[in-house]
Scaffold this motif. Structure first.
Motif, short mmCIF file in Angstrom:
data_model
loop_
_atom_site.label_atom_id
_atom_site.label_comp_id
_atom_site.label_asym_id
_atom_site.label_seq_id
_atom_site.Cartn_x
_atom_site.Cartn_y
_atom_site.Cartn_z
N LEU A 81 16.14 11.55 -26.52
CA LEU A 81 17.08 12.09 -27.08
C LEU A 81 18.50 11.86 -26.63
CD1 LEU A 81 15.08 15.31 -27.92
CD2 LEU A 81 16.36 13.98 -29.81
N LYS A 127 16.89 16.54 -35.89
CA LYS A 127 17.55 15.19 -35.74
C LYS A 127 16.53 14.27 -36.10
CE LYS A 127 20.48 13.55 -33.22
NZ LYS A 127 21.85 12.96 -33.53
N ASN A 128 16.72 13.71 -37.33
CA ASN A 128 15.77 12.46 -37.83
C ASN A 128 15.55 11.49 -36.71
OD1 ASN A 128 15.42 13.92 -40.28
ND2 ASN A 128 17.37 13.02 -40.99
N THR A 129 14.38 10.80 -37.07
CA THR A 129 13.94 9.92 -35.98
C THR A 129 12.69 9.06 -36.53
OG1 THR A 129 13.73 9.34 -33.57
CG2 THR A 129 12.36 11.24 -34.74
N ASN A 204 11.16 13.66 -37.60
CA ASN A 204 12.29 14.59 -36.67
C ASN A 204 11.85 15.52 -35.78
OD1 ASN A 204 11.59 17.25 -37.99
ND2 ASN A 204 11.71 16.15 -40.02
#
Lengths: 424, 62
Positions: A81, A127-129, A204
């Motif tokens: 992150l 948080k998109n991931t 996410n």
């Protein structure tokens, strides 16, 4: 009790692991870590430690520092992150993100307030991931406000690897993963979720504030909320010390400690190696502390094994294996006091005041063989990643009485404190 | 003032207290002193002093 030739008692940090004996410094360990890191300082706060400096880490019990520090040695990890403390760039749904509203576990006013809105629905920061398949760990520090219940998870396109918890008292309501909760004091708890996820491009990381019944969808009062700090996502089967990131994924490099002592320190014909240590986790790896000649041919070694909660004493010389005994320990992450004794036809393994293994046959080492104490298996492999509260080396074969005393706790309260148990 | 009561104050307080009780074991005292110098300052003063004191007394009585 004889005087140890070498004694590592964690009391200072710097470019070495400093041994109090010998007094000339020849027992110091050469220490490396090519990046900054964090530790728990004497006040119980998370503190940054400069590049190349070893770490004195203080144990926390119920959020308070108890007892003396240990040296912390960890493997390389990366906080994937890019912003672990500044959540202003994260996405949110039905939730206000308000920075710098509470003193965080680092002792700074940088805890972030999450305030769910009055809209009936899910209240989340996320948080998109994309995720690579593997075993990963998501962790965050959470402190209750007037709301305390939450859902923490990472989603791999199919499964939300999650925990529902109550940050008021650090409890777990439900989970489908491996969860660890640690109290950091001032009502902060670090929750971690470890799971093996699939590869995905639509994953996410998410924290949801839930209602009192742990329901995701609800209408809040628009005033109350809870606090977060220090979000971390790392590849690995357990959470490691906090890695601060502020703009990019940040790596804490692996640590090494080698080169303590010399041929003059170690007796090749008899001696005892004592250690008070614990592992970071049962992670399926070997982690060793060894006196050797810089190879794996000649060595006196402790190893946490790949098998969970197993500690081995191992001695090998140029003729081959001399002594190998494995003892189960209740929990490898709890401190043990252990010792190996070596002398021709007299080898012993002690754990917490108990003689758990003996062998009455075998030879020791040729003169001027053992010359180096290191936190690995002798040749740089199987590095010891764990906590070390003391290491002592004696150049004589101690008696059973002496070894029992050396590996025992002085009192019940001393044992409880050393092993971080609460006496109620 | 009994053993252990002044260790948290200063490094010198610790060293003097330890030295007075284990004066016949100079290695233990000099070990603390040289470690303080090499490291640029011992942080866990009381922890080191307690270990030194306890271990030196055991050695003294050996």
């Amino acid at each position: 009790m004889a005087k140890p030739n070498l004694a590592l008692i964690p009391a200072a940090q710097g470019t070495k692991l400093y041994s109090v004996l010998p007094s000339d410094g020849s027992g110091d360990f050469d220490y490396t870590r090519g990046s900054s890191a964090t530790r728990i300082n004497a006040q119980g706060l998370i503190e940054s430690v400069a590049n190349t400096s070893s770490r004195l880490n203080y144990p926390l019990l119920d959020g308070k520092v108890v007892g003396c520090p240990h040296h912390l040695l960890e493997p390389q990890r990366t906080n994937l992150l890019t912003h672990s403390e500044d959540f202003s760039g994260y996405s949110s749904t039905n939730l206000n993100i308000i920075s710098n509203q509470n003193i965080s576990p680092s002792g700074v006013l940088n805890g972030t307030f999450l305030r769910p809105t009055t809209t009936n629905g899910g209240h989340q920061i996320y948080k998109n991931t994309s995720l690579t398949a593997g075993t990963n760990t998501l962790s965050v520090f959470i402190k209750a406000g007037n709301y305390s219940k939450f859902r923490l998870y990472f989603y791999d396109g199919t499964t939300a690897h999650e925990v529902y918890g109550d940050s008021l008292n650090g409890t777990i309501h439900s989970t489908n993963s491996t969860v660890k909760v640690e109290s950091y004091g001032n009502d902060w708890y670090r929750y971690s979720v470890t799971a093996t996820n699939a590869s995905t491009s639509v994953g996410n990381y998410t924290i949801r504030v839930t209602n009192e019944s742990y329901q995701d969808n609800w209408a809040a009062n628009g005033v109350d909320g809870l606090y977060i700090f220090g979000l971390q996502f790392e590849a690995g089967s357990y959470p490691t010390s906090y890695i601060k990131s502020s703009g990019s994924a940040t790596t804490r490099l692996a640590e090494t400690a080698t080169g303590s002592g010399s041929a003059a320190t170690f007796n090749d014909s008899e001696g005892c190696l004592m250690a008070e240590i614990s592992a970071l986790a049962n992670d399926g790896t070997f982690r060793s502390l060894t006196i050797s000649d810089g190879t794996v041919t000649n060595r006196v070694m402790f190893s946490y094994l790949s098998t969970s909660n197993s500690l081995r004493a191992y001695i090998r010389n140029a003729s081959g294996e001399v002594f190998s005994f494995t003892s189960g320990v209740t929990d490898s992450t709890t401190m043990v006091k252990t010792a190996i004794k070596y002398k021709e036809n007299d080898f012993q393994f002690w754990v917490n005041g108990i003689k758990v293994g003996t062998d009455t046959s075998g030879t020791t080492f040729s003169s001027n063989t053992l010359d180096n104490l290191m936190f690995d298996k002798g040749d740089g492999g199987d590095k010891f990643y764990g906590k070390t509260k003391q290491v002592q080396y004696f150049d004589t074969a101690l008696t059973d009485t002496q070894l029992e005393e050396l590996t025992s706790w002085d009192s019940f309260s001393d044992m409880a404190e050393g092993q971080l148990y609460t006496i109620e | 003032m009994g053993y252990g009561e002044i260790y948290n104050t200063t490094w010198w307080g610790n060293a003097i207290e330890t030295a007075s009780s284990i004066g016949t074991k100079p290695d233990f005292v000099s070990g603390q002193f040289t470690m303080d110098v090499r490291s640029g300052g011992v942080e866990a003063v009381k922890c080191l002093a307690d270990w030194t004191h306890t271990t030196a007394l055991k050695d003294l009585n050996n």
